[in-house]
Design a protein around this motif. Structure first.
Motif, short mmCIF file in Angstrom:
data_model
loop_
_atom_site.label_atom_id
_atom_site.label_comp_id
_atom_site.label_asym_id
_atom_site.label_seq_id
_atom_site.Cartn_x
_atom_site.Cartn_y
_atom_site.Cartn_z
N PRO A 299 14.51 -26.32 -20.92
CA PRO A 299 15.52 -25.56 -20.00
C PRO A 299 14.99 -24.58 -19.21
CG PRO A 299 16.62 -25.57 -22.24
CD PRO A 299 15.28 -26.00 -22.62
N ALA A 300 14.09 -23.45 -19.62
CA ALA A 300 13.38 -22.69 -18.67
C ALA A 300 12.65 -23.23 -17.67
CB ALA A 300 12.83 -21.69 -19.65
N GLU A 301 12.04 -24.35 -18.02
CA GLU A 301 11.49 -25.05 -16.79
C GLU A 301 12.28 -25.85 -16.07
OE1 GLU A 301 7.16 -26.21 -19.55
OE2 GLU A 301 9.12 -27.60 -19.63
N ALA A 302 13.48 -26.03 -16.40
CA ALA A 302 14.24 -26.78 -15.56
C ALA A 302 14.93 -25.93 -14.41
CB ALA A 302 15.28 -27.54 -16.35
N VAL A 303 15.38 -24.69 -14.84
CA VAL A 303 15.97 -23.86 -14.02
C VAL A 303 15.29 -23.51 -12.60
CG1 VAL A 303 16.59 -21.30 -13.85
CG2 VAL A 303 17.09 -22.45 -16.16
N PRO A 304 14.21 -23.52 -12.45
CA PRO A 304 13.86 -23.31 -11.25
C PRO A 304 13.97 -24.25 -10.26
CG PRO A 304 12.27 -22.42 -12.60
CD PRO A 304 13.16 -23.25 -13.16
N ARG A 305 14.36 -25.52 -10.67
CA ARG A 305 14.42 -26.71 -10.01
C ARG A 305 15.90 -27.10 -9.59
NH1 ARG A 305 10.44 -31.23 -12.85
NH2 ARG A 305 9.01 -29.92 -13.43
N ILE A 306 16.91 -26.18 -9.91
CA ILE A 306 18.24 -26.32 -9.72
C ILE A 306 18.77 -25.80 -8.34
CG2 ILE A 306 20.63 -25.61 -10.47
CD1 ILE A 306 19.74 -25.60 -13.36
N VAL B 162 26.69 -25.27 -11.68
CA VAL B 162 26.29 -25.59 -12.87
C VAL B 162 26.47 -24.17 -13.95
CG1 VAL B 162 24.20 -25.87 -14.48
CG2 VAL B 162 24.28 -26.73 -12.15
N VAL B 163 27.10 -24.44 -14.90
CA VAL B 163 27.62 -23.38 -15.82
C VAL B 163 26.82 -23.68 -17.29
CG1 VAL B 163 29.55 -21.76 -16.93
CG2 VAL B 163 29.55 -22.74 -14.67
N SER B 164 25.96 -22.80 -17.73
CA SER B 164 25.36 -23.10 -19.03
C SER B 164 25.75 -21.97 -20.14
CB SER B 164 23.92 -23.06 -18.76
OG SER B 164 23.33 -23.43 -20.03
N VAL B 165 26.27 -22.35 -21.19
CA VAL B 165 26.87 -21.18 -22.07
C VAL B 165 26.31 -21.53 -23.49
CG1 VAL B 165 29.02 -20.42 -23.15
CG2 VAL B 165 29.26 -21.45 -20.95
N HIS C 35 19.91 -31.89 -16.45
CA HIS C 35 20.31 -32.77 -15.48
C HIS C 35 20.48 -32.28 -14.13
CE1 HIS C 35 24.08 -34.11 -13.15
NE2 HIS C 35 23.74 -35.29 -13.80
N ALA C 36 20.89 -30.84 -13.76
CA ALA C 36 20.92 -30.48 -12.38
C ALA C 36 19.36 -30.50 -11.93
CB ALA C 36 21.64 -28.99 -12.33
N ALA C 37 18.52 -30.49 -12.72
CA ALA C 37 17.05 -30.28 -12.19
C ALA C 37 16.62 -31.59 -12.00
CB ALA C 37 16.17 -29.55 -13.30
N LEU C 38 16.85 -32.67 -12.62
CA LEU C 38 16.48 -33.85 -12.67
C LEU C 38 17.10 -34.80 -11.74
CD1 LEU C 38 15.53 -34.47 -16.49
CD2 LEU C 38 13.95 -34.03 -14.54
N HIS C 39 18.34 -34.38 -11.57
CA HIS C 39 19.32 -35.41 -10.63
C HIS C 39 19.84 -34.44 -9.53
CE1 HIS C 39 19.94 -38.89 -13.34
NE2 HIS C 39 19.34 -38.04 -14.49
N SER C 40 18.71 -34.04 -8.83
CA SER C 40 19.14 -32.96 -7.67
C SER C 40 20.02 -33.37 -6.81
CB SER C 40 17.77 -32.69 -6.87
OG SER C 40 17.99 -31.65 -5.81
N GLY C 41 21.03 -32.72 -6.38
CA GLY C 41 21.90 -32.82 -5.35
C GLY C 41 23.36 -33.53 -5.70
N THR C 42 23.37 -33.66 -7.20
CA THR C 42 24.51 -34.39 -7.73
C THR C 42 25.73 -33.60 -8.18
OG1 THR C 42 23.62 -34.62 -9.91
CG2 THR C 42 23.00 -36.30 -8.50
N VAL C 43 25.29 -32.30 -8.37
CA VAL C 43 26.18 -31.28 -8.71
C VAL C 43 26.42 -30.07 -7.70
CG1 VAL C 43 26.29 -32.15 -11.11
CG2 VAL C 43 24.83 -30.05 -10.37
N VAL D 245 21.58 -29.33 -21.68
CA VAL D 245 21.79 -30.66 -20.92
C VAL D 245 21.96 -30.50 -19.34
CG1 VAL D 245 22.93 -32.76 -20.63
CG2 VAL D 245 22.00 -32.03 -23.01
N VAL D 246 23.10 -29.69 -19.11
CA VAL D 246 23.43 -29.42 -17.67
C VAL D 246 22.31 -28.70 -16.88
CG1 VAL D 246 25.98 -29.23 -18.46
CG2 VAL D 246 24.46 -27.21 -18.14
N LEU D 247 21.37 -28.04 -17.63
CA LEU D 247 20.53 -27.49 -16.81
C LEU D 247 19.43 -28.35 -16.61
CD1 LEU D 247 19.80 -24.27 -18.78
CD2 LEU D 247 20.86 -24.23 -16.76
#
Length: 286
Positions: free
Chosen positions: A215-222, A162-165, A151-159, A147-149
């Protein structure tokens, strides 16, 4: 409960401590963008005063600086001991917001196992900003890690970090026995009954439609937010090809820690690791 926009504080059980200039703990319900009430807790960070050796720190207010927003794993909630332990360790490095995802604990709605939960995290991040914090780091575990991955991709600039465990890299993975059990829990009516009455987790019966960004698709957008991926080499749910896939997708803006002897998610993250995560975020969040 009143109706309001995402992040609206619907109920507060502890008031800010204006007399001391610092807020005390606050427990409240936030409202997500789609109207779900999210049980949430704010813990002020430990007070660290400036010193002669670090004059730039003098006068900084911990309650207005770094805040961690913690996203728990599937079947967790804000009152679970392992979630409270994570919050307690991170408080040494900043304030902490914890919350229960929809369908978990006292929050409303039903779990969509990582899809609509992005809206719950967005409400918690907005609340943290509204409390005056200028730096926000999201820290997610397992489902919360995905979810954190996203979120950071879809809500750019809000965080700011990001730490994903212990997160999956892709959906529908059934390659381990724990993941096969989880799919039974989510997809079968009898499994959802076990989730509701045995695990305090109410699971939505509908399939994803459409299938959310992986998640893998989201990561480049972070990027450019710094990203830390943490995974145990004894994780029983997701083998090491998952964090490696995430790290490859992140490229130069991501960092991968493979922890020797570590299992899965919050219960496997020892205090030393949580402290290292806190220090990493305190530096990387700017």
């Amino acid at each position: 409960m009143s109706n309001g926009p995402a992040g609206h504080v619907a109920r507060s059980t502890v008031r800010p401590n204006y007399e001391t200039g610092r807020r005390g703990p606050i427990r409240t319900f936030l409202r997500s963008a789609d109207g779900i009430l999210i049980d949430s807790v704010y813990d002020p960070g430990a007070v660290v005063y400036g010193s002669a050796e670090n004059p730039a720190d003098a006068g900084r207010s911990p309650t207005r600086d770094l805040v961690f927003v913690v996203a728990h794993g599937f079947t967790g909630d804000v009152d679970r001991p392992h979630v409270r332990r994570v919050a307690g360790r991170l408080r040494a490095h900043g304030a902490v917001v914890t919350f229960s995802f929809r369908g978990h604990g006292r929050s409303g709605g039903r779990s969509t196992v990582g899809d609509k939960e992005v809206l719950d995290l967005a409400a918690a991040v907005e609340w943290a900003r509204g409390l005056g914090h200028v730096r926000v780091a999201t820290v997610g575990f397992s489902m919360g890690g995905s979810v954190v991955l996203r979120h950071a991709a879809l809500h750019s600039g809000t965080v700011d970090a990001v730490v994903s465990v212990s997160a999956p890299a892709r959906w529908y993975y059934r390659g381990t026995a724990p993941m096969r059990r989880l799919h039974w829990l989510v997809t079968r009516p009898e499994g959802r009954l076990v989730g509701r009455y045995g695990l305090r987790t109410r699971i939505h019966h509908r399939d994803w439609d459409p299938v959310p960004l992986s998640p893998a698709e989201a990561v480049p957008r972070i990027a450019p937010a710094p990203l830390l991926i943490v995974h145990g080499d004894r994780d029983g749910y997701f083998p090491l090809d998952h964090p490696r896939m995430l790290a490859e997708a992140a490229g130069d803006h991501g960092e991968l820690w493979v922890e020797a002897g570590m299992g899965h998610a919050e219960n496997a993250a020892d205090d030393g690791l949580l402290s290292r995560i806190g220090r990493w975020a305190a530096v990387k969040a700017g």
